[in-house]
Design an enzyme around this catalytic site. Structure first.
Site: not given
Length: 346
Positions: A54, A85, A59
């Site tokens: 993921d 995401k 990030y």
């Protein structure tokens, strides 16, 4: 490593390894790591049997996705699950305007701009495909539509409305076109997750914490709703940002901040029960959420090879039923928390 198969309605059947890899640490979360160290962590995770990875644009402001690209490029695409995401657009900015100063280190000079519209979702997704070097991802989560991120109901409500009015249809379209296999929400709160689940056809939620050895309020209404609707749960943050791994000591992190004394004292009581049964706190913390029938994978992340090895080794640990009974008897765990793998408590 065990695999949990998930399918909802006529959607694709996905095979989750019970231990996934949360790649926020690859984005230099809290400290910078080298490309070589990132590769070594990913290699150890792969060699341990992990096949669910993921990521998110947030990030490392794209760094996590580009590091995954380099590692996964040589792997057969049908051998792993990949999620990322949407909800943020990354923009070039002046160094002093960079997002995440003090949280992410040595990252590209970018700043985030929230955009939960149809076009924003599509732009974010296209940029992630480029950074990841793939032509599709398996799961796409709308990211951080919660109070924890946006700070107040007044700030959150317009973003929720924008997403449900516009961005949500982008996710439905991508799933209908089979560009993604499933979509959901990656959030920090079970209440925010339930708000979305009650208003849309969501497949999965990546819940950061909120169902851990320390917190089980999600059992009130959210997790029963997920069971009823066949919604899968990926559980991030099983250590509540660190305290359930490091133990009840001063300076331990709890949900991204320094743990208050009330939390430290409660963790100390939980740890004492674990010790009486010959179990380490970190072992009970990682194994606990996997027993809920809706949880398809737990993703603790890992910033070093040693952390990845430790997480993998815990999967082989047998936790005595008496430990869970003892925690419930002392009021340190909800009595309705499932403590037999795959079965809900009566």
């Amino acid at each position: 490593m065990k695999t949990k198969h998930w399918q909802r309605g006529g959607n694709a059947r996905l095979a989750f390894t019970e231990l996934g890899f949360g790649s926020a640490p690859l984005g230099n979360l809290y400290r910078a790591i080298s490309d070589d160290d990132a590769d070594a962590v990913l290699a150890e995770s792969w060699n341990s049997g992990c096949r669910y990875f993921d990521s998110a644009p947030l990030y490392g402001l794209g760094l996590s996705e580009t590091r995954l690209n380099r590692f996964l490029r040589g792997k057969p695409r049908d051998e792993y699950l990949l999620s990322t995401k949407v909800g943020r657009i990354l923009e070039v900015c002046a160094p002093e305007e960079r997002t995440g100063i003090g949280k992410f280190f040595d990252t590209p000079t970018r700043r985030e701009r929230y955009d939960y519209s149809y076009d924003g979702v599509m732009r974010s997704f296209e940029a992630s495909l480029e950074r990841l070097g793939v032509d599709h991802v398996d799961i796409l989560y709308v990211h951080d539509l919660d109070l924890f991120t946006h700070g107040s109901q007044a700030a959150l409500d317009p973003k929720r409305e924008e997403f449900m009015r516009s961005g949500y249809s982008a996710l439905v379209s991508l799933r209908d076109q089979k560009v993604i296999s499933a979509f959901g929400g990656g959030l920090n709160e079970s209440e925010a997750s339930q708000w979305l689940a009650e208003r849309g056809d969501f497949d999965l939620f990546l819940l950061a914490g909120r169902y851990t050895l320390l917190e089980q309020a999600a059992l009130e209404t959210f997790l029963p709703l997920c069971q009823q609707r066949g919604i899968g749960i990926v559980l991030g943050g099983p250590y509540n940002s660190g305290i359930l791994a490091a133990g009840p000591k001063a300076g331990a992190f709890f949900n991204y901040s320094e743990a208050p004394q009330t939390v430290i004292k409660r963790v100390a009581r939980i740890e004492a029960v674990c010790q009486r049964h010959g179990v380490r706190l970190i072992e009970a913390a990682l194994k606990f959420p996997l027993m809920h029938p809706s949880v398809v994978s737990v993703i603790p992340g890992g910033q070093s090879v040693a952390e990845v090895r430790s997480n993998r080794s815990i999967l082989n640990v047998e936790i005595p039923t008496a430990l869970w009974d003892d925690l419930k008897g002392q009021g340190l765990m909800r009595p309705d928390a499932p403590t037999v793998a795959g079965k809900a408590a009566a």
